[in-house]
Design an enzyme around this catalytic site. Structure first.
Site, PDB file in Angstrom:
ATOM      1  N   GLU A 177      -3.091  -4.526  -3.103  1.00 10.15           N
ATOM      2  CA  GLU A 177      -3.611  -5.455  -4.116  1.00 10.15           C
ATOM      3  C   GLU A 177      -3.680  -4.782  -5.483  1.00 10.15           C
ATOM      4  OE1 GLU A 177      -4.802  -4.772  -1.136  1.00 10.15           O
ATOM      5  OE2 GLU A 177      -6.019  -6.383  -0.304  1.00 10.15           O
ATOM      6  N   ASN A 210       0.824  -1.207   0.000  1.00 15.47           N
ATOM      7  CA  ASN A 210       0.000   0.000   0.000  1.00 15.47           C
ATOM      8  C   ASN A 210       0.858   1.257   0.000  1.00 15.47           C
ATOM      9  OD1 ASN A 210       0.492  -1.018   2.661  1.00 15.47           O
ATOM     10  ND2 ASN A 210      -1.092   0.265   3.525  1.00 15.47           N
ATOM     11  N   CYS A 256     -10.673  -3.210  -4.259  1.00 22.09           N
ATOM     12  CA  CYS A 256      -9.687  -4.199  -4.706  1.00 22.09           C
ATOM     13  C   CYS A 256     -10.368  -5.454  -5.232  1.00 22.09           C
ATOM     14  CB  CYS A 256      -8.717  -4.539  -3.585  1.00 22.09           C
ATOM     15  SG  CYS A 256      -7.579  -3.182  -3.257  1.00 22.09           S
ATOM     16  N   CYS A 266     -10.336  -4.898   0.285  1.00 22.51           N
ATOM     17  CA  CYS A 266     -11.453  -3.945   0.334  1.00 22.51           C
ATOM     18  C   CYS A 266     -12.310  -4.110  -0.923  1.00 22.51           C
ATOM     19  CB  CYS A 266     -10.930  -2.517   0.447  1.00 22.51           C
ATOM     20  SG  CYS A 266     -10.286  -1.852  -1.100  1.00 22.51           S
ATOM     21  N   CYS A 296      -4.229   0.777  -2.444  1.00 23.39           N
ATOM     22  CA  CYS A 296      -4.054  -0.482  -1.713  1.00 23.39           C
ATOM     23  C   CYS A 296      -2.999  -1.359  -2.385  1.00 23.39           C
ATOM     24  CB  CYS A 296      -5.356  -1.266  -1.692  1.00 23.39           C
ATOM     25  SG  CYS A 296      -6.679  -0.501  -0.758  1.00 23.39           S
ATOM     26  N   GLU A 311       0.425   5.208   0.618  1.00 20.01           N
ATOM     27  CA  GLU A 311      -0.490   6.234   1.129  1.00 20.01           C
ATOM     28  C   GLU A 311      -0.070   7.627   0.667  1.00 20.01           C
ATOM     29  OE1 GLU A 311      -0.986   5.513   5.358  1.00 20.01           O
ATOM     30  OE2 GLU A 311      -2.101   3.667   4.919  1.00 20.01           O
TER      31      GLU A 311
HETATM   32  N1  THU Z   1      -5.310  -1.395   2.456  1.00 13.38           N
HETATM   33  C1  THU Z   1      -4.768  -2.242   1.527  1.00 13.38           C
HETATM   34  O1  THU Z   1      -3.635  -2.058   1.079  1.00 13.38           O
HETATM   35  N2  THU Z   1      -5.526  -3.283   1.110  1.00 13.38           N
HETATM   36  C2  THU Z   1      -6.803  -3.534   1.532  1.00 13.38           C
HETATM   37  O2  THU Z   1      -7.467  -4.391   0.982  1.00 13.38           O
HETATM   38  C3  THU Z   1      -7.342  -2.793   2.665  1.00 13.38           C
HETATM   39  C4  THU Z   1      -6.634  -1.537   3.004  1.00 13.38           C
HETATM   40  C5  THU Z   1      -4.509  -0.254   2.884  1.00 13.38           C
HETATM   41  C6  THU Z   1      -5.018   1.067   2.391  1.00 13.38           C
HETATM   42  C7  THU Z   1      -4.449   2.003   3.439  1.00 13.38           C
HETATM   43  O3  THU Z   1      -3.123   2.339   3.064  1.00 13.38           O
HETATM   44  C8  THU Z   1      -4.399   1.168   4.701  1.00 13.38           C
HETATM   45  O4  THU Z   1      -4.492  -0.178   4.280  1.00 13.38           O
HETATM   46  C9  THU Z   1      -5.509   1.453   5.692  1.00 13.38           C
HETATM   47  O5  THU Z   1      -6.739   1.423   5.084  1.00 13.38           O
END
Ligand code: THU
Length: 162
Positions: free
Chosen positions: A75, A62, A115, A112, A73, A64
């Site tokens: 994925e 991920n 994704c 999520c 994310c 940010e």
């Molecule tokens: N996140 C992912 O990388 N994958 C997911 O399926 C759920 C959330 C990340 C996004 C963000 O950087 C952090 O987790 C918190 O939501």
């Protein structure tokens, strides 16, 4: 009127010893990818490793952003990179590992909704299921046979055919 029950099977592994070598190697690559996640705002790190039919592995983590919605994310970083680097090569499976710095996640964090939709696009296109291997900070490992299983009534390209 009628009702319909939609269900799916989740395979739960209580230890690494129960998993085949190929899955363990993919989990290991996802764990390594997680280390390089850029997650200064959530402190929730996610790593993903995509195994392609040609045996290549593409990773993601991920990323940010101070403008929160601009982040992405793990994925999607991984599957989009796979699509960019190896167009047309089917995705066999994806290992996804997640952990938080503020609490121990004892269950796998499932992808999520965005994704799931993004992975489903590739599954639909390649007409072949994409297996998901999910792992938290500790605890069991989950396996889903197909991303469609966790995205019931998915919206896909079939609705847009001219
Ligand atoms: N996140 C992912 O990388 N994958 C997911 O399926 C759920 C959330 C990340 C996004 C963000 O950087 C952090 O987790 C918190 O939501």
């Amino acid at each position: 009127m009628r009702s319909k029950t939609l269900s799916f099977q989740l395979t739960i592994f209580e230890s690494f010893a129960e998993l085949p070598k190929e899955d363990l190697e993919l989990i290991d690559l996802a764990l390594k990818a997680k280390e390089n996640a850029y997650a200064p705002y959530s402190n929730f790190k996610v790593g993903a490793a995509v195994l392609l039919e040609n045996k290549q592995v593409v990773i993601g983590n991920n990323q940010e952003n101070a403008s929160y919605p601009s982040g992405l994310c793990a994925e999607r970083v991984a599957v989009f990179q796979a699509g960019a680097k190896f167009p047309g090569i089917p995705i066999v499976k994806i290992a996804i590992v997640a952990s938080s710095e503020s609490q121990i996640t004892k269950e796998p964090a499932a992808p999520c909704g965005n994704c799931r939709q993004s992975i489903f696009e590739y599954e639909n296109k390649q007409e072949r299921p994409i297996e998901l291997i999910l792992m938290g900070g500790e605890g069991p490992i989950y396996k889903c046979r197909s991303v469609a299983d966790i995205l019931p009534l998915a919206f896909g390209s079939d609705f847009l055919k001219k």
